[in-house]
Enzyme design. Structure first.
Site, PDB file in Angstrom:
ATOM      1  N   HIS A  79      -2.779   1.291   6.832  1.00  0.00           N
ATOM      2  CA  HIS A  79      -3.032   1.326   5.391  1.00  0.00           C
ATOM      3  C   HIS A  79      -2.728   2.737   4.907  1.00  0.00           C
ATOM      4  CE1 HIS A  79      -4.453   0.347   1.491  1.00  0.00           C
ATOM      5  NE2 HIS A  79      -5.532   1.100   1.559  1.00  0.00           N
ATOM      6  N   CYS A 125       0.797  -1.231   0.000  1.00  0.00           N
ATOM      7  CA  CYS A 125       0.000   0.000   0.000  1.00  0.00           C
ATOM      8  C   CYS A 125       0.829   1.280   0.000  1.00  0.00           C
ATOM      9  CB  CYS A 125      -0.984   0.000   1.167  1.00  0.00           C
ATOM     10  SG  CYS A 125      -0.226   0.031   2.813  1.00  0.00           S
ATOM     11  N   ASP A 180      -7.132   5.738  -3.510  1.00  0.00           N
ATOM     12  CA  ASP A 180      -6.416   4.575  -2.993  1.00  0.00           C
ATOM     13  C   ASP A 180      -6.056   3.664  -4.159  1.00  0.00           C
ATOM     14  OD1 ASP A 180      -5.395   2.441  -1.626  1.00  0.00           O
ATOM     15  OD2 ASP A 180      -7.125   2.163  -0.304  1.00  0.00           O
TER      16      ASP A 180
END
Length: 657
Positions: free
Chosen positions: A275, A216, A298
Site C-alpha cells: 500500500h 493507491c 493517505d
C-alpha cells in the site's frame, strides 16, 4: 500641496524574485514567491518622482476581489527554506529531494521482490501550479465557505487534509476515480500511468471531471505532485503487507477453506500486498511537543475521516509510540503497519484458529533515497523491531487506548476510521484478545521455495519443504492451491490445486516438487501479476492444522532507453527505446508511452500494433529538452496481454551556451 503619485508601470521583477524564492522552475514570467522571505518590486510613476518623507505608500495584499489600486498579482507558497515557516526543513539535500525533485520511484511488488516504478511528478510543468490552486477552490471546504477556507490555507495541516480529500473523487469532483475491479474499459488501467501531469491536465481540461482510474500508488503520486508544487516537503512511501483493519481491534482476520484457499466472502479485514501513501513534513502545533516532522497522509479512499474520504495527517512518531489518540486518523495508520494477523479455518460452518502472527503486517516500509535512485528502508520510523519488548508494549498501549471508551485524551480525533467492538471475553476477535504467537511448540513446519525466477510466460517451478521437528513419525496430508491476488489482498478464483501425502521420520525433512504451467495461470492473472501459493496440512493423529503461504510476483524484462549523443537545452536530442514481447504468443494493441519533465512538452504515444512472440523492437524519437539539470525519461508498454512493462533513463541536460 504636492500632487499625488500616479503609477505608470509596475515591475514585479518576476525572474529575479523567482530565482531567489526557488520558483523559477514554475515560471519566470509570473511572480511566485514563498512566505516569510522578502521580494522586490519597482514602481514607475507617471507625474513625478517618489519623495521620501513626503510620500507614503502602503502595500496591501488580498485574496479575492481587490479593493485597492491593483499593482499586480502574485502566488504565495509555503517556504521550507524559512525557519519561521511550519514546513521548515533544515537540510538543503532534503529540500532538493522533497520539494524540488520532479521525478522519483514508487516501490511495488511484494516484500520478497521490491520493484521500483519510475514516476514523473512534474510539479513545475506548465500550468500545474494553476491546476493545484483550482483543486483547492473545488474542495467542499471552499464551496461551503470560501472566506474561512482561504483564511485557513496558511496551515499545512489544513491544506494537507483538503488536498488528501480532493485527490480521490468519493465526496467531490476530485482528481481520480478509484477502481479495483480489473475492468478498466472506460478509462485507463492504473498500472499504465507513468506520471501525474497527464492526470492533472486531463482533470482540468474536462471541467474537473474525475479521471479514470487510480489505485493507491496513483493517488499518492498525484498528491505528492500537488504538495511539492505548493511548497510542502512530501515523499511517497510504500508499506509491504499493509493492514486494513475494518473493525478497529488491531487484528487482521483471514479465513481459509480446507484446501488452503483464502476466502473472499469472509474477508472483512485485508492485508494489502503493498500500500502506498504520502509523508508530508510539517510542525504540529495542534499536538503535544515532539510530534511534528513527517506526517502520514493517505489519499486512497478506504475509510472516512470527519465525514470525508481522507486520512491524516497522522504523526509518524505518534504511530511508532502507539499514541493512537492524537489527530488525525492515527488508529487506522497504526493498524496499517503494526496490526496482528490471525488465520481461521472455515469448515462445516465453524471457525478454527490455525495461526497467529504478530509480525507479518508492515514490512520494508520504503521511499526513494535523497538525491539517489536507491531505496531507503524507513520501517524503524514507524515501529520498534518486531519481537522486541518495546514493540509489544506499544501494541498493547495502542490496544488499551482504543479499548478505553474510544479515547480519553483531550486531543480527541474527529475521525471514524473503524468501529471498535465491545470487549467480550468470549469473542475471539475482541479487543481483549491480542493476537500472540501460540504457546504450544510447532512440531511440523511447511514452507514454499521457488526453484527459479518466476518470469512471465514461463512455467513456475517450486517445492514444498516439510520438516518434522519431533521425535515421532508424522503422516501428513497437504492440500495445495494457487490463486491470483489483487495488490489490495483481494483473492481471485484458484486455478491450480494438488494434494500431497508426506511421511516424515523423526527430525526428517522432505521436499515435494510442484510445477504450474504457463497455460494453467495465463488466463487467470490480474494486472498485479501476483500469485498466492497456499498449503494446508494436517496430521493423521492430530487435529492441528499447519498453514503455509507464499506470494510471488511474475516479472517482465524491462524497457531499455538509450540517449544518443549529449543532451543540451534547446537542441534536438534522439532517444532510442528498445523492448520486446516477453511472451511465446502474439500480442496486439501495443502502445508505447514516454514522458519526462523538461524533456517532453507532453506525453508521447507511439502505436506499435501487433508484436510477434519474443519479437524485439527498436523505436527512435526526437525531442528538444527545454530545462537543464538532472531529468528522467519514463516509459510504459501495454498490450492486450500485459499493461505495465516499465523502463526509465536518467538524463543530465547541459545548459549550453
Amino acid at each position: 500641496m504636492a500632487q499625488g503619485l500616479e503609477v505608470d508601470l509596475t515591475d514585479l521583477q518576476s525572474y529575479q524574485n523567482n530565482v531567489r524564492h526557488h520558483t523559477e522552475e514554475i515560471s519566470i514570467d509570473q511572480l511566485i514567491v514563498r512566505r516569510g522571505q522578502a521580494f522586490n518590486i519597482t514602481l514607475y510613476f507617471r507625474n513625478r518622482g517618489f519623495q521620501p518623507g513626503l510620500d507614503n505608500i502602503i502595500f496591501v495584499t488580498e485574496t479575492g476581489p481587490v479593493t485597492a489600486y491593483q499593482l499586480g498579482e502574485f502566488i504565495l507558497l509555503f517556504n521550507p527554506w524559512c525557519t519561521g515557516d511550519a514546513v521548515y526543513l533544515d537540510s538543503e539535500p532534503q529540500r532538493q529531494e522533497y520539494v524540488m525533485n520532479d521525478y522519483g520511484f514508487i516501490y511495488q511488488g511484494n516484500k520478497n521482490w521490491i520493484r521500483p516504478c519510475p514516476w514523473n511528478y512534474g510539479q513545475f510543468e506548465e500550468n500545474i501550479i494553476h491546476i493545484c490552486l483550482k483543486l483547492l477552490d473545488k474542495s467542499l471546504n471552499f464551496q461551503i465557505d470560501s472566506a474561512i477556507d482561504c483564511a485557513l490555507r496558511g496551515s499545512p495541516v489544513y491544506i494537507s487534509r483538503v488536498v488528501c480529500a480532493m485527490i480521490n473523487s468519493n465526496d467531490d469532483n476530485g482528481v481520480l476515480n478509484g477502481n479495483w475491479s480489473e475492468n478498466y474499459t472506460d478509462g485507463v488501467n492504473p498500472a499504465e500511468w507513468t506520471g501525474s501531469v497527464a492526470i492533472l491536465k486531463q482533470w482540468h481540461a474536462t471541467g474537473c471531471q474525475p479521471v479514470r482510474y487510480g489505485q493507491c500508488w496513483v493517488f499518492a503520486a498525484v498528491m505528492c505532485t500537488v504538495m511539492r508544487c505548493l511548497g510542502i516537503p512530501t515523499r511517497v512511501v510504500t508499506n509491504f503487507d499493509s493492514g486494513h483493519d475494518t473493525d478497529g481491534n488491531l487484528i487482521i482476520d483471514e479465513y481459509y477453506d480446507n484446501t488452503g484457499r483464502i476466502l473472499e466472502n469472509k474477508k472483512k479485514d485485508t492485508v494489502w500486498n503493498f500500500h502506498v501513501w504520502n509523508e508530508c513534513w510539517m510542525a504540529r502545533k495542534d499536538l503535544p511537543p515532539g510530534y511534528g516532522g513527517w506526517q502520514v497522509l493517505d489519499a486512497t479512499p478506504q475509510e472516512t475521516s470527519n465525514g470525508l474520504y481522507c486520512c491524516g495527517p497522522a504523526s509518524v512518531r505518534a504511530i511508532k509510540e502507539g499514541e493512537v489518540d492524537l489527530n488525525y486518523d492515527t488508529p487506522f495508520a497504526f493498524s496499517m503497519v503494526n496490526a496482528d494477523c490471525t488465520s481461521w479455518l472455515v469448515s462445516g460452518g465453524k471457525e478454527q484458529k490455525i495461526h497467529q502472527d504478530t509480525n507479518s503486517v508492515g514490512n520494508f516500509i520504503s521511499t526513494k533515497s535523497i538525491q539517489s535512485d536507491e531505496r531507503d528502508d524507513i520501517t524503524q520510523n514507524y515501529k520498534y523491531g518486531e519481537g522486541s519488548p518495546q514493540e509489544r508494549q506499544v501494541f498493547l498501549k495502542a490496544l488499551q487506548k482504543l479499548k478505553n471508551g474510544r479515547f480519553q485524551s483531550p486531543h480527541r480525533t474527529d475521525s471514524e476510521p473503524s468501529r471498535p467492538m465491545p470487549p467480550n471475553q468470549d469473542n475471539p476477535h475482541s479487543l481483549d484478545t491480542p493476537s500472540l504467537r501460540p504457546s504450544d511448540v510447532v512440531q511440523v513446519s511447511l514452507k514454499f521455495k521457488l526453484l527459479d525466477s518466476p518470469n512471465m510466460g514461463q512455467d513456475i517451478n517450486f517445492v514444498l519443504l516439510a520438516l518434522n521437528m519431533s521425535s515421532q513419525f508424522k503422516d501428513l496430508k497437504v492440500n495445495l492451491s494457487a490463486q491470483s491476488l489483487l495488490h489490495d489482498g483481494s483473492p481471485l478464483s484458484p486455478f491450480w490445486q494438488d494434494m500431497a501425502f508426506i511421511t516424515l521420520s523423526p527430525k526428517e525433512a522432505k521436499s515435494y516438487p510442484c510445477k504450474i504451467l504457463y497455460s494453467q495461470y495465463s488466463q487467470y492473472l490480474s494486472t498485479d501479476k501476483l500469485i498466492r501459493l497456499s498449503a494446508l496440512g494436517e496430521e493423521k493423529s492430530s487435529p492441528e492444522k499447519i498453514l503455509a503461504n507464499k506470494i510471488i510476483t511474475l516479472t517482465y524484462p524491462g524497457i531499455m532507453i538509450n540517449v544518443l549523443g549529449a543532451a543540451i537545452m534547446n537542441q534536438p536530442l534522439t532517444i532510442q527505446v528498445v523492448f520486446s514481447n516477453p511472451l511465446s504468443e502474439q500480442v496486439e494493441d501495443c502502445v508505447l508511452t514516454l514522458e519526462g519533465s523538461g524533456l517532453f512538452k507532453k506525453q508521447q504515444r507511439v502505436l506499435i500494433g501487433v508484436l510477434k512472440p519474443r519479437y524485439k523492437v527498436t523505436v527512435s524519437l526526437k525531442t528538444v529538452p527545454f530545462k537543464s539539470g538532472q531529468r528522467q525519461i519514463q516509459a510504459n508498454l501495454r498490450s492486450n496481454k500485459f499493461k505495465d512493462i516499465k523502463g526509465y533513463r536518467n538524463v543530465y541536460v547541459d545548459f549550453g551556451l
